[in-house]
Scaffold this active site. Structure first.
Site, mmCIF file in Angstrom:
data_model
loop_
_atom_site.group_PDB
_atom_site.id
_atom_site.type_symbol
_atom_site.label_atom_id
_atom_site.label_comp_id
_atom_site.label_asym_id
_atom_site.label_seq_id
_atom_site.Cartn_x
_atom_site.Cartn_y
_atom_site.Cartn_z
ATOM 1 N N GLU A 263 4.582 68.072 53.415
ATOM 2 C CA GLU A 263 4.225 67.055 52.419
ATOM 3 C C GLU A 263 3.212 66.091 53.022
ATOM 4 O OE1 GLU A 263 7.750 65.194 50.896
ATOM 5 O OE2 GLU A 263 8.504 67.050 49.992
ATOM 6 N N HIS A 281 7.992 64.718 45.126
ATOM 7 C CA HIS A 281 9.038 63.957 45.820
ATOM 8 C C HIS A 281 9.393 62.680 45.040
ATOM 9 C CE1 HIS A 281 10.908 63.674 50.061
ATOM 10 N NE2 HIS A 281 11.695 63.080 49.186
#
Length: 531
Positions: A263, A281
């Site tokens: 990420e 997220h």
């Protein structure tokens, strides 16, 4: 002089006002966290630093903060804070472990429902002026089996919501006791059974060596055909390439992911695939959750700076300054005893019994209990701290009993921790010598004297010749250095144990080589937080 706090990320005005109302001099600069150089220039003036995820609290930044006493992270994740560096400088690191639970659980439910009814694709199609009613045939959730991998704080909330949707809920969680499972209304199963039975699988575990790729290519191949998978926990729990292949083959009907192995996720084999729902997220991204964690961290930091009270600290026990000077080594010992037993125990724990003998029996046992419990729980959840561990243990139905007794042996004091499961009891004892270093002094009733190291190897075997030589030669041949080697046996020719303090954890092929000798009943590498 009033304590000074810097808020370098976007906290709510209400949280900032808490500092002001309690007489703390607060500076609110929500963009400062992204400017490393300017932050390093001003951090030396502050006693406290309140952050979210944008500010990186590095060793370099801490070196510029001689007055800093506490870092408060609004949220559970502290990947942006160098905790060992903070500990070395005496800076307490706090988080808010439970503020995001409901929000994350609701996001998992939302993704499951979006996936079942193909809502994102149907929405895009309709916005494009198409009326493809026959294309989007969904799945009814009522009566389907939801498999929870992890049934802790967030997983149990998901279970409650799913039961409200009239789903059947099964759960795999080594720390979930039968009594707690019954209370939640879920059926506790082993991982293999969950994988085979579940119509929908949702993950709620931290990322550890044990859980990494828990849904591997092999595990995905053994799932029920048409399974749908939801992950709002941590990237890395699923083999994303294998999941993409399962989707292409049609074995996996759909997937919904809020987290990814890397990420920010700008590229993934899952992007662009039909019936795959992806969000960036967002598990904790609700107004309520962000407000809750901001208010909590402000209250915790204010309490510490004004009264010395410590809450939700990741590197500091909840004890007074006077107690800490005396109890520090004993708190480390309690944690190490818990870590040892936690790493040795794979089955659900039903009870934890802690015996305090001699001088240690007169100390703050609540803090010592918390240290031991946190050590036990940390094997499955590295995010656990001394404050959250007892709450999690109670939620999972683990009974705690504590016994104090006067000095009974050669040691001025010692601690003995016993873990009870449905099938066995496992106990371990330790003490603190005059050098203030914790020692293990008894394992399985066998007397030893072992120093605690970051990397250790525990073995059990029959008391026969050749074991010491095999361990030494095998580790030496593979470049693993032994710092300390401790042996013990119940009687000549009977049960024997070895506990080795190593410079590094042996690689899996080395452990396999030792097992192949046939000399050992058990070989277990252990890792301890000795910082």
């Amino acid at each position: 002089m009033a304590p000074r706090v810097l808020v370098s990320d976007a906290l709510s005005e209400t949280a900032v006002q808490i500092f002001r109302d309690r007489g703390i001099d607060v500076t609110f600069d929500p963009t400062l966290g992204k400017d490393k150089e300017r932050l390093a220039q001003v951090i030396g003036d502050y006693d406290g630093l309140a952050v979210r995820s944008a500010t990186k609290v590095t060793e370099k930044l801490l070196a510029n903060a001689p007055n800093l006493k506490v870092v408060g992270r609004a949220g559970i994740g502290v990947d942006n804070v160098d905790i060992p560096a903070a500990s070395k400088r005496g800076v307490i690191v706090m988080n808010t472990p439970f503020g995001n639970s409901i929000t994350t659980a609701e996001h998992a439910i939302a993704l499951m429902m979006a996936l079942a009814r193909q809502i994102p694709e149907a929405n895009a199609s309709t916005h494009a002026g198409k009326w493809e009613k026959s294309r989007f045939m969904g799945m009814e959730l009522t009566g389907k089996t939801l498999g929870l991998i992890g049934c802790g704080n967030i997983g149990s909330i998901v279970a409650e919501r799913a039961l409200g949707l009239r789903m059947k809920v099964i759960a795999y969680d080594p720390f979930l006791g039968e009594e707690r499972a019954v209370k939640l209304g879920v059926h506790k199963v082993e991982l293999d059974e969950l994988i085979a039975r579940a119509d929908v699988i949702t993950l709620h575990v931290p990322l550890t060596d044990k859980t990494r790729n828990i849904l591997s290519a092999d595990a995905l191949a053994r799932t029920k055909k048409g399974v749908r998978i939801v992950n709002c926990a941590r990237g890395g729990l699923i083999d994303e390439a294998a999941l993409a292949e399962g989707l292409r083959s049609g074995h996996v009907a759909g997937a919904a992911l809020d987290v990814f192995a890397v990420e920010p996720a700008t590229d993934s084999p899952l992007f662009g695939m039909p019936n795959v729902v992806c969000t960036p997220h967002l598990g904790a991204s609700t107004t309520e959750a962000q407000e809750n964690v901001a208010l909590q961290v402000a209250e915790q930091m204010a309490d510490y700076l004004l009264t010395g009270a410590v809450s939700n600290a990741l590197n500091m026990p909840s004890v007074t300054a006077e107690e800490a000077a005396v109890m520090g080594p004993w708190l480390k010992l309690a944690a190490h005893l818990g870590e040892f037993i936690g790493q040795m125990t794979d089955e659900p724990i039903t009870a934890l019994n802690i015996l305090y003998d001699g001088t240690v029996a007169g100390m703050n046992l609540e803090a010592l209990n918390c240290a031991a419990i946190a050590g036990v729980m940390r094997a499955a959840n590295p995010d656990v701290n001394m404050v959250s561990a007892p709450v999690i243990a109670r939620e999972r139905g683990i009974a705690l009993s504590t016994t104090r007794q006067e000095k009974t042996g050669v040691f001025d004091g010692y601690i003995k921790v016993t873990v009870v499961t449905e099938d066995r009891e496992r106990s371990l004892a330790g003490t603190v010598f005059s050098d203030h270093k914790p020692r293990f002094i008894q394992i399985k009733g066998i007397t030893i004297d072992a120093e605690v190291g970051a990397h250790m190897l525990y073995t059990t075997n029959d008391d026969v010749p050749g074991v010491i030589g095999t361990l030494g030669m095998t580790l030496g041949r593979n470049g693993v250095n032994i710092a300390n080697f401790t042996l013990g046996r119940s009687a000549q020719g009977r049960d024997a144990i070895a506990l080795l303090y190593l410079d590094e954890t042996p690689a899996q092929p080395v452990l396999d080589e030792l097992r192949a000798t046939g000399l050992f009943r058990q070989i277990r590498p252990l890792v301890f937080d000795v910082g």
